[in-house]
Design an enzyme around this catalytic site. Structure first.
Site, PDB file in Angstrom:
ATOM      1  N   ARG A 138       0.854  -1.191   0.000  1.00  0.00           N
ATOM      2  CA  ARG A 138       0.000   0.000   0.000  1.00  0.00           C
ATOM      3  C   ARG A 138       0.886   1.236   0.000  1.00  0.00           C
ATOM      4  NH1 ARG A 138       2.499   1.648   3.661  1.00  0.00           N
ATOM      5  NH2 ARG A 138       1.057   3.376   3.829  1.00  0.00           N
ATOM      6  N   GLY A 139       0.253   2.421   0.042  1.00  0.00           N
ATOM      7  CA  GLY A 139       1.011   3.676  -0.052  1.00  0.00           C
ATOM      8  C   GLY A 139       0.981   4.140  -1.501  1.00  0.00           C
ATOM      9  N   ALA A 140       0.528   5.386  -1.723  1.00  0.00           N
ATOM     10  CA  ALA A 140       0.217   5.830  -3.091  1.00  0.00           C
ATOM     11  C   ALA A 140       1.359   5.627  -4.102  1.00  0.00           C
ATOM     12  CB  ALA A 140      -0.241   7.283  -3.059  1.00  0.00           C
ATOM     13  N   ARG A 153      -7.948  -0.085  -5.986  1.00  0.00           N
ATOM     14  CA  ARG A 153      -8.062   0.972  -4.978  1.00  0.00           C
ATOM     15  C   ARG A 153      -8.293   2.292  -5.713  1.00  0.00           C
ATOM     16  NH1 ARG A 153      -4.280   1.058  -0.044  1.00  0.00           N
ATOM     17  NH2 ARG A 153      -6.209   1.929   0.790  1.00  0.00           N
ATOM     18  N   GLN A 181      -1.242   1.602  10.234  1.00  0.00           N
ATOM     19  CA  GLN A 181      -0.035   1.877   9.439  1.00  0.00           C
ATOM     20  C   GLN A 181       1.034   2.562  10.278  1.00  0.00           C
ATOM     21  OE1 GLN A 181      -3.124   2.443   8.311  1.00  0.00           O
ATOM     22  NE2 GLN A 181      -3.301   2.191   6.107  1.00  0.00           N
ATOM     23  N   ASP A 216      -2.710  10.951  -1.182  1.00  0.00           N
ATOM     24  CA  ASP A 216      -3.082   9.957  -2.191  1.00  0.00           C
ATOM     25  C   ASP A 216      -3.542  10.615  -3.480  1.00  0.00           C
ATOM     26  OD1 ASP A 216      -3.237   8.367   0.412  1.00  0.00           O
ATOM     27  OD2 ASP A 216      -3.340   6.862  -1.180  1.00  0.00           O
ATOM     28  N   ASN A 244      -6.082  12.126   1.698  1.00  0.00           N
ATOM     29  CA  ASN A 244      -5.065  11.291   2.357  1.00  0.00           C
ATOM     30  C   ASN A 244      -5.770  10.387   3.375  1.00  0.00           C
ATOM     31  OD1 ASN A 244      -2.280  10.519   2.715  1.00  0.00           O
ATOM     32  ND2 ASN A 244      -2.344  11.528   4.706  1.00  0.00           N
ATOM     33  N   LYS A 245      -4.989   9.521   3.998  1.00  0.00           N
ATOM     34  CA  LYS A 245      -5.528   8.570   4.970  1.00  0.00           C
ATOM     35  C   LYS A 245      -6.487   9.249   5.945  1.00  0.00           C
ATOM     36  CE  LYS A 245      -5.070   5.103   5.125  1.00  0.00           C
ATOM     37  NZ  LYS A 245      -6.113   4.294   4.422  1.00  0.00           N
TER      38      LYS A 245
HETATM   39  O1  MRU Z   1      -4.456   2.879   2.756  1.00  0.00           O
HETATM   40  P1  MRU Z   1      -3.012   3.203   2.544  1.00  0.00           P
HETATM   41  O2  MRU Z   1      -2.127   2.650   3.610  1.00  0.00           O
HETATM   42  O3  MRU Z   1      -2.540   2.861   1.146  1.00  0.00           O
HETATM   43  O4  MRU Z   1      -2.930   4.786   2.669  1.00  0.00           O
HETATM   44  C1  MRU Z   1      -1.687   5.420   2.548  1.00  0.00           C
HETATM   45  C2  MRU Z   1      -1.730   6.880   2.804  1.00  0.00           C
HETATM   46  O5  MRU Z   1      -2.759   7.455   3.063  1.00  0.00           O
HETATM   47  C3  MRU Z   1      -0.439   7.623   2.637  1.00  0.00           C
HETATM   48  O6  MRU Z   1      -0.416   8.757   3.454  1.00  0.00           O
HETATM   49  C4  MRU Z   1      -0.307   8.071   1.180  1.00  0.00           C
HETATM   50  O7  MRU Z   1      -0.556   7.009   0.315  1.00  0.00           O
HETATM   51  C5  MRU Z   1       1.023   8.638   0.896  1.00  0.00           C
HETATM   52  S1  MRU Z   1       2.308   7.422   0.944  1.00  0.00           S
HETATM   53  C6  MRU Z   1       3.753   8.215   0.526  1.00  0.00           C
END
Ligand code: MRU
Length: 366
Positions: A53-55, A96, A207, A248, A258-259
């Site tokens: 995960r992570g954008a 996603r 996370q 994201d 974002n998250k």
């Molecule tokens: O659901 P996730 O863990 O994929 O969400 C990740 C986030 O919200 C991060 O802050 C975002 O993707 C930036 S990662 C450099």
């Protein structure tokens, strides 16, 4: 003279000869298990279930997901390659919805597939692999520049001997192809001088607690965890000097998806005059989205809120049977609450509509 960038011992993924290996993030911090993906279907499943995960990393992994599919199909029936890539790209893109990096990386890969149509299968697969490697390398380089630029911006504004910076979710080497975005900035700051890193736990996938704490400790950096619900009062009491988060998707006006839990941090930071900084590569910018209202917000299964996975397998219930739960996985922070958006090409300060347009028009970094 620039000091060298901090390095990391974290290896989130690797790719070789049609096999994509992912460090399974569902099992951290208990186990370091490698998940092997040899098809787009397996890669899509890894993304959907948050093994990865992570954008920015989602973009890299989706690109390699097309490579593993291309190798798999080319070995069997090269004539089916175009249809297989089309189906695979759609499957990966649908996993996603919020991180725009995912579809942006797939668009780049589709472009290569189209441009090479009619060529030999082996050569086409090689070109797809080269493009995926370029996407990864560009992200790695972007993280380095974001780290340096963001650290300099914060150092100028926080004049205390040991600043405390709060971050949310995981934006580090487990979320990018490099040292991270928001966490990259904190890694550079920590390399330059004393720094206290506060990490939100980030319910319900944790996370912050499971991933950010794991990767910082792995690299020898201290971290203090904070229950998400404690952040606003700590900010109000002057105990936090800056909030630095990732993104994201950033709309053209600077609204930031974002998250979930990011927006409350921005509200609290704004109310108490604490700098609120968003760090993201330009691949997270979506100039076609005028503002945050239209950003698709992923709704995950409420079951993920109601139960906690156990390290040995299985789950434990966090609520009585029969309770239901809502899980919007992202939120949108209005542009007006964001003091700075740090990209690899420079920093946008409010008003972000102009700041981001200027960065986009600026071309490649010098
Ligand atoms: O659901 P996730 O863990 O994929 O969400 C990740 C986030 O919200 C991060 O802050 C975002 O993707 C930036 S990662 C450099």
């Amino acid at each position: 003279v620039e000091t060298s960038l901090p390095s990391t011992a974290v290896v989130a993924y690797s790719y070789e000869g049609g096999v994509l290996r992912l460090l399974d993030q569902r099992l951290l911090p208990h186990e370091e298990t490698i998940l092997e993906c040899t098809s787009a279907l397996e890669t899509a499943e890894a993304i959907r279930t948050l093994a990865v995960r992570g954008a920015p990393l989602l973009g890299v992994v989706a690109a390699y997901g097309l490579c593993v599919e291309a190798r798999r199909v080319a070995a069997r029936s090269a004539g089916d390659l175009d249809v297989a890539l089309q189906v695979a790209a759609e499957r990966l893109a649908s996993t996603r919805p919020t991180a725009v990096n995912l579809s942006a990386a797939l668009d780049r890969m589709r472009h290569v597939a189209l441009a090479t149509a009619g060529g030999g299968a082996e050569e086409r697969v090689r070109l797809l692999e080269a493009e995926a490697a370029r996407i990864a390398e560009e992200d790695r380089a972007a993280c380095g520049r974001i780290g340096r630029l963001g650290a300099a911006w914060l150092r100028e504004r926080i004049r205390v001997p040991k600043p405390t910076v709060l971050t949310h979710c995981n934006t580090g080497a487990l979320a990018t192809a490099g040292i991270g975005t928001a966490l990259g900035i904190l890694r550079v700051l920590a390399a330059e001088g004393p720094l206290a890193i506060l990490a939100d736990e980030t319910r319900p996938f944790l996370q912050g607690a499971r991933l950010t704490a794991w990767e910082l400790l792995k690299d020898g950096l201290a971290v203090t965890l904070l229950p998400d619900v404690a952040a606003a009062s700590l900010i109000a009491r002057g105990r936090v000097h800056a909030v630095v988060v990732g993104a994201d998707r950033i709309a053209a006006n600077g609204d930031v998806a974002n998250k979930v839990g990011t927006y409350p941090l921005a509200l609290a930071a704004h109310a108490h005059g604490v700098p609120f900084v968003v760090a993201a590569p330009l691949t997270t910018l979506d100039p076609w989205m005028p503002d945050g209202a239209a950003v698709p917000i992923e709704e995950r299964d409420g079951a993920e809120v109601l139960r906690l996975p156990l390290s040995g397998g299985g789950h434990t219930a966090l609520a009585p049977a029969g309770a239901s739960a809502l899980y919007p996985a992202f939120d949108v922070t209005p542009s007006a609450l964001v003091n700075a958006i740090v990209t690899e090409r420079g920093i946008s300060e409010a008003p972000h509509a102009e700041g981001l347009a200027r960065l986009l028009a600026a071309g490649a970094p010098r």
